[in-house]
Enzyme design. Sequence first.
Site, PDB file in Angstrom:
ATOM      1  NE  ARG A   1       9.409  66.492  16.438  1.00 16.73           N
ATOM      2  CZ  ARG A   1       8.967  65.459  17.155  1.00 16.73           C
ATOM      3  NH1 ARG A   1       9.619  64.333  17.167  1.00 16.73           N
ATOM      4  NH2 ARG A   1       7.820  65.549  17.839  1.00 16.73           N
TER       5      ARG A   1
ATOM      6  NE  ARG B   1       4.470  60.446  20.970  1.00 19.81           N
ATOM      7  CZ  ARG B   1       5.755  60.284  20.671  1.00 19.81           C
ATOM      8  NH1 ARG B   1       6.460  59.364  21.294  1.00 19.81           N
ATOM      9  NH2 ARG B   1       6.346  61.020  19.758  1.00 19.81           N
TER      10      ARG B   1
ATOM     11  CG  HIS C   1       5.543  61.622  14.482  1.00 23.44           C
ATOM     12  ND1 HIS C   1       5.153  62.648  15.327  1.00 23.44           N
ATOM     13  CD2 HIS C   1       6.718  61.138  15.000  1.00 23.44           C
ATOM     14  CE1 HIS C   1       6.047  62.756  16.305  1.00 23.44           C
ATOM     15  NE2 HIS C   1       6.988  61.868  16.125  1.00 23.44           N
TER      16      HIS C   1
ATOM     17  CG  ASP D   1      10.563  55.140  12.524  1.00 27.45           C
ATOM     18  OD1 ASP D   1      11.209  55.069  13.588  1.00 27.45           O
ATOM     19  OD2 ASP D   1       9.320  55.289  12.497  1.00 27.45           O
TER      20      ASP D   1
ATOM     21  CD  GLN E   1      10.516  63.004  13.734  1.00 24.72           C
ATOM     22  OE1 GLN E   1      10.345  62.836  14.918  1.00 24.72           O
ATOM     23  NE2 GLN E   1      11.671  63.415  13.230  1.00 24.72           N
TER      24      GLN E   1
END
Length: 304
Positions: free
Chosen positions: A291, A101, A128, A223, A131
């Site tokens: 996830r 990350r 991402h 988001d 995700q």
Amino acid sequence: MKKDLISISAKSTKEIEEIFALTDKLKKDKDKYSKVLSGKTIALIFQKPSNRTRVSFEVGMYQLGGNSFYLAPNEISLGVRESVKDVAKTLSRYVDGIVLRTFEHKNILDLAKFADVPVINGLSDFSHPCQALADVYTIKEKLKVSKGVTLAYVGDGNNVCNSLLYTCAKIGLNMNVGAPKGYEPDRSVLKESKSIAKSKKAFISLFNNPYEAVKGVDVIYTDVWTSMGQEKEAKVRKKIFKEFQVNKNLIGLANKNVLIMHCLPAHRGEEITDEVIDSKNSVVFDQAENRMHVQKAILIKLLK
Ligand code: CP
Ligand code: NVA
């Protein structure tokens, strides 16, 4: 040749469908896979905070019989204490995979280039992918279909939005993006995903008006307005994005049973109201749970 998960753009529809099929199996029969990665270890290098990504990878790896360890920002100091190349080369001698990350997407590309083991993008400023895979898997799980389904992404055209564009396009889901002028998703991602969607008889449309973007849609996704690393812009962004809040008025324009999604963490009262995120239409915690299941499938595909 080793396989990585850097961006959905490099994954075929078949590969994505295979990940989803394996996720189904992992959810149905967890015990069957409890030793599948025994003796394997992954390193998690995180330069930004995390709840879901870190915990779901650690627990997921454990459930597959493997090990993981976390390297906080100031431990490796990627590119500062040591070059990305030297980190990649060294860790490849110890571990079977690396999740990174980071801020600059180039760090992930470089790590993957120099590592001899699979590299997984655990979020960069550009994308991402874990995700978006979990998100589209959740939509398919909830709605049972993907063809003819339209998702509206409302808010900042950020990393999450870029990955959703690729994933929706490759699976044949329609996607509307409602973003303020100047905050639209990456231009090349938009262009590429539009053409992929077209080949799947789906569409991708861009709006600068949130109300138009959500009209008659099956899923509304949002988001944060200020992503990690953009904290200095928070005040300005709050003003610019004001009209893009996912609230009761906005969701009233979508289909009655619209699914409400958010990658989390949410800034409640900013991009989404408590009333909406806590409503019966919200699937945010099923999405968060997925996830882990989807990443277990990814780990098996890359490491086994
Ligand atoms: N959605 C997501 O990636 O959450 P974290 O930042 O908590 O990992
Ligand atoms: N766009 C957000 C996603 C967090 C999971 C960020 O990058 O901070």
